[in-house]
Design a protein around this motif. Sequence first.
Motif, PDB file in Angstrom:
ATOM      1  N   ASN A   1     -33.174 -15.672 -34.901  1.00  0.00           N
ATOM      2  CA  ASN A   1     -33.834 -16.966 -35.044  1.00  0.00           C
ATOM      3  C   ASN A   1     -33.510 -17.541 -36.418  1.00  0.00           C
ATOM      4  O   ASN A   1     -33.583 -16.826 -37.420  1.00  0.00           O
ATOM      5  CB  ASN A   1     -35.346 -16.794 -34.874  1.00  0.00           C
ATOM      6  N   VAL A   2     -33.178 -18.827 -36.464  1.00  0.00           N
ATOM      7  CA  VAL A   2     -32.903 -19.519 -37.721  1.00  0.00           C
ATOM      8  C   VAL A   2     -33.652 -20.853 -37.684  1.00  0.00           C
ATOM      9  O   VAL A   2     -33.447 -21.658 -36.780  1.00  0.00           O
ATOM     10  CB  VAL A   2     -31.387 -19.782 -37.909  1.00  0.00           C
ATOM     11  N   VAL A   3     -34.537 -21.058 -38.680  1.00  0.00           N
ATOM     12  CA  VAL A   3     -35.319 -22.289 -38.774  1.00  0.00           C
ATOM     13  C   VAL A   3     -35.169 -22.824 -40.203  1.00  0.00           C
ATOM     14  O   VAL A   3     -36.009 -22.569 -41.063  1.00  0.00           O
ATOM     15  CB  VAL A   3     -36.814 -22.037 -38.448  1.00  0.00           C
TER      16      VAL A   3
ATOM     17  N   ARG B   1     -37.600 -10.433 -41.290  1.00  0.00           N
ATOM     18  CA  ARG B   1     -37.831 -11.882 -41.317  1.00  0.00           C
ATOM     19  C   ARG B   1     -37.958 -12.320 -42.765  1.00  0.00           C
ATOM     20  O   ARG B   1     -38.745 -11.742 -43.520  1.00  0.00           O
ATOM     21  CB  ARG B   1     -39.100 -12.226 -40.532  1.00  0.00           C
TER      22      ARG B   1
ATOM     23  N   VAL C   1     -35.578 -17.092 -41.312  1.00  0.00           N
ATOM     24  CA  VAL C   1     -34.495 -16.481 -40.545  1.00  0.00           C
ATOM     25  C   VAL C   1     -34.987 -15.094 -40.144  1.00  0.00           C
ATOM     26  O   VAL C   1     -35.667 -14.417 -40.927  1.00  0.00           O
ATOM     27  CB  VAL C   1     -33.163 -16.418 -41.347  1.00  0.00           C
TER      28      VAL C   1
ATOM     29  N   HIS D   1     -36.937 -22.771 -43.515  1.00  0.00           N
ATOM     30  CA  HIS D   1     -38.182 -22.010 -43.546  1.00  0.00           C
ATOM     31  C   HIS D   1     -38.084 -20.533 -43.193  1.00  0.00           C
ATOM     32  O   HIS D   1     -38.871 -19.736 -43.703  1.00  0.00           O
ATOM     33  CB  HIS D   1     -39.219 -22.670 -42.639  1.00  0.00           C
TER      34      HIS D   1
ATOM     35  N   GLU E   1     -39.183 -15.459 -44.838  1.00  0.00           N
ATOM     36  CA  GLU E   1     -39.967 -16.689 -44.711  1.00  0.00           C
ATOM     37  C   GLU E   1     -39.977 -17.405 -46.052  1.00  0.00           C
ATOM     38  O   GLU E   1     -40.166 -16.767 -47.091  1.00  0.00           O
ATOM     39  CB  GLU E   1     -41.400 -16.360 -44.286  1.00  0.00           C
TER      40      GLU E   1
END
Length: 143
Positions: free
Chosen positions: A70-72, A93, A77, A75, A95
Motif C-alpha cells: 500500500n502506498v498513500v 508500515r 507506505v 502519508h 506513517e
Amino acid sequence: MSELRIEREYPIAPAQLFAYVTEAENLLKWWGPEGTTATEANLDLTRLGPWSLVLNSARGPFEMRGVVKNVVPPHAVEFTMNVPGEEVDSTVRFEIASDGKGGSRFTLVQSGITDEMVEMGKHGWGSTLGRLEKLIKLAPKVA
C-alpha cells in the motif's frame, strides 16, 4: 506475535520525508544499520510490488525482500519484509503526519514478529533511522 513501534520527529515537511522513505535514490543512502551498505537493490517503495536488496556487513552479505502492499503519498507506505532465516514475513508500515509546525511525525510499525525480533528490531531500526536522521540534517530544506 508482537509489534514494534518507533516514533521520531523530523524538521522537514511530510512530502519531503515521504520522498526520503520511499524513493530508491534516497533509500539506498540510509537503509540498513550502521556499518552496512545496500547493493543489488530493487528498492522502490513508491510503487506496489516486490522489492529486494542485499546488505553488505562485516558478517557478510544478506538479502532482504518483500512486497509493497500500500502506498498513500505523502502519508504512508506498507510493505512486507523477510530477512533470511525467518520463516514468516513481517509487515512494516511507515506513517507520516504533519507536526503542525512545518515538520513531520514519523511512525514505524512492524507487526507479525516475535518478542525476540522486537528487541532485535529496536537496535536494527534504531540504527537505520539514525542514518536517515543524519541524511536529513545534511539535506537542504524544501518548503
